[in-house]
Design a protein around this motif. Structure first.
Motif, PDB file in Angstrom:
ATOM      1  N   THR A  84     -53.637   5.154 -79.358  1.00 21.05           N
ATOM      2  CA  THR A  84     -52.838   3.987 -79.737  1.00 21.05           C
ATOM      3  C   THR A  84     -51.365   4.347 -79.826  1.00 21.05           C
ATOM      4  O   THR A  84     -50.497   3.637 -79.307  1.00 21.05           O
ATOM      5  CB  THR A  84     -53.320   3.419 -81.087  1.00 21.05           C
ATOM      6  N   LEU A  85     -51.054   5.475 -80.494  1.00 24.15           N
ATOM      7  CA  LEU A  85     -49.657   5.870 -80.640  1.00 24.15           C
ATOM      8  C   LEU A  85     -49.072   6.399 -79.342  1.00 24.15           C
ATOM      9  O   LEU A  85     -47.869   6.252 -79.095  1.00 24.15           O
ATOM     10  CB  LEU A  85     -49.518   6.900 -81.761  1.00 24.15           C
ATOM     11  N   ILE A  86     -49.894   7.001 -78.501  1.00 24.53           N
ATOM     12  CA  ILE A  86     -49.424   7.405 -77.174  1.00 24.53           C
ATOM     13  C   ILE A  86     -48.954   6.169 -76.399  1.00 24.53           C
ATOM     14  O   ILE A  86     -47.910   6.187 -75.720  1.00 24.53           O
ATOM     15  CB  ILE A  86     -50.539   8.138 -76.395  1.00 24.53           C
ATOM     16  N   GLN A  87     -49.693   5.077 -76.515  1.00 22.79           N
ATOM     17  CA  GLN A  87     -49.307   3.829 -75.852  1.00 22.79           C
ATOM     18  C   GLN A  87     -47.993   3.294 -76.420  1.00 22.79           C
ATOM     19  O   GLN A  87     -47.118   2.839 -75.665  1.00 22.79           O
ATOM     20  CB  GLN A  87     -50.417   2.791 -76.004  1.00 22.79           C
ATOM     21  N   SER A  88     -47.835   3.356 -77.745  1.00 20.31           N
ATOM     22  CA  SER A  88     -46.588   2.907 -78.372  1.00 20.31           C
ATOM     23  C   SER A  88     -45.412   3.768 -77.924  1.00 20.31           C
ATOM     24  O   SER A  88     -44.322   3.259 -77.628  1.00 20.31           O
ATOM     25  CB  SER A  88     -46.711   2.948 -79.894  1.00 20.31           C
ATOM     26  N   ALA A  89     -45.631   5.074 -77.878  1.00 20.46           N
ATOM     27  CA  ALA A  89     -44.573   5.990 -77.440  1.00 20.46           C
ATOM     28  C   ALA A  89     -44.200   5.744 -75.982  1.00 20.46           C
ATOM     29  O   ALA A  89     -43.035   5.861 -75.601  1.00 20.46           O
ATOM     30  CB  ALA A  89     -45.025   7.435 -77.644  1.00 20.46           C
ATOM     31  N   ALA A  90     -45.179   5.383 -75.162  1.00 19.31           N
ATOM     32  CA  ALA A  90     -44.915   5.097 -73.753  1.00 19.31           C
ATOM     33  C   ALA A  90     -44.042   3.861 -73.608  1.00 19.31           C
ATOM     34  O   ALA A  90     -43.121   3.832 -72.773  1.00 19.31           O
ATOM     35  CB  ALA A  90     -46.228   4.913 -73.002  1.00 19.31           C
TER      36      ALA A  90
END
Length: 207
Positions: A84-90
């Protein structure tokens, strides 16, 4: 278990491994909460030119964005266990990702998918509390750091003047001895800013 306790358990679990819409909210909340110590940590990395930097527990990607925006030509990799946070960081860093200045990797600190001697600096902010095995984690950090590379682990050890004994003991009885046993040199604790009443410190060392 009453409703309040159940809700608090859900929130606590989300801080350890954010998922879904609530996880996205937690990720953005952590950016706002941790901005002072994040900027302080980046400053203490003392980055020079064209460094290759790893953030362990990159969250929603605020620190990655700060480093990639510097005029140093740095290449930054963010590692996080939360998809989830990888997606936000992307989303936050889509331009830098397209320009190959940032790369995001889903994975765990105790088994990192990077080759040896790859990074000149590794840092982590408010992530070490959730690492399952300190020795394995620092063994991996030592492995991926170049000789002479430095590591900064930022965390809180108290609030409003009260020291947290358990965290202090973890730092001095576990974290520092583990780093020294892996031949990190110049291992020391650096006092950082007070953020929302919380006292920040960093444990630093050199490979």
């Amino acid at each position: 278990m009453n409703l309040k306790t159940r809700f608090q358990n859900i929130i606590d679990n989300q801080y350890g491994l954010p998922t879904g819409l609530l996880g996205r909210f937690i990720g953005e909340k952590m950016i706002r909460q941790h901005q002072p110590e994040t900027l302080w940590t980046i400053q203490n990395l003392n980055l020079q030119q064209n460094e290759r930097v790893l953030e362990v527990g990159c969250g929603a990607g605020f620190a990655l964005k700060q480093i990639s925006s510097m005029n140093g030509g740095h290449h930054v990799i963010g590692l996080d266990l939360s998809e989830t946070l990888i997606q936000s960081a992307a989303l936050r860093n889509k331009k830098a990702i397209r320009q190959h200045r940032i790369k995001l990797v889903h994975g765990s600190v105790d088994e990192m998918p990077f080759y040896d001697d790859q990074f000149s600096a590794v840092y982590s902010i408010h992530s070490v509390y959730f690492w399952k095995d300190l020795f394995s984690s620092f063994e991996e950090i030592h492995r991926v750091l170049k000789p002479g590379g430095r590591v900064i682990i930022t965390l809180c050890n108290g609030k409003e003047g009260d020291e947290w004994t358990s965290v202090k003991q973890m730092i001095h009885r576990e974290l520092i001895p583990v780093m020294e046993s892996l031949n990190f040199s110049e291992v020391r604790v650096l006092a950082g800013p007070v953020s929302r009443g919380y006292q920040t410190v960093a444990v630093i060392g050199i490979k």
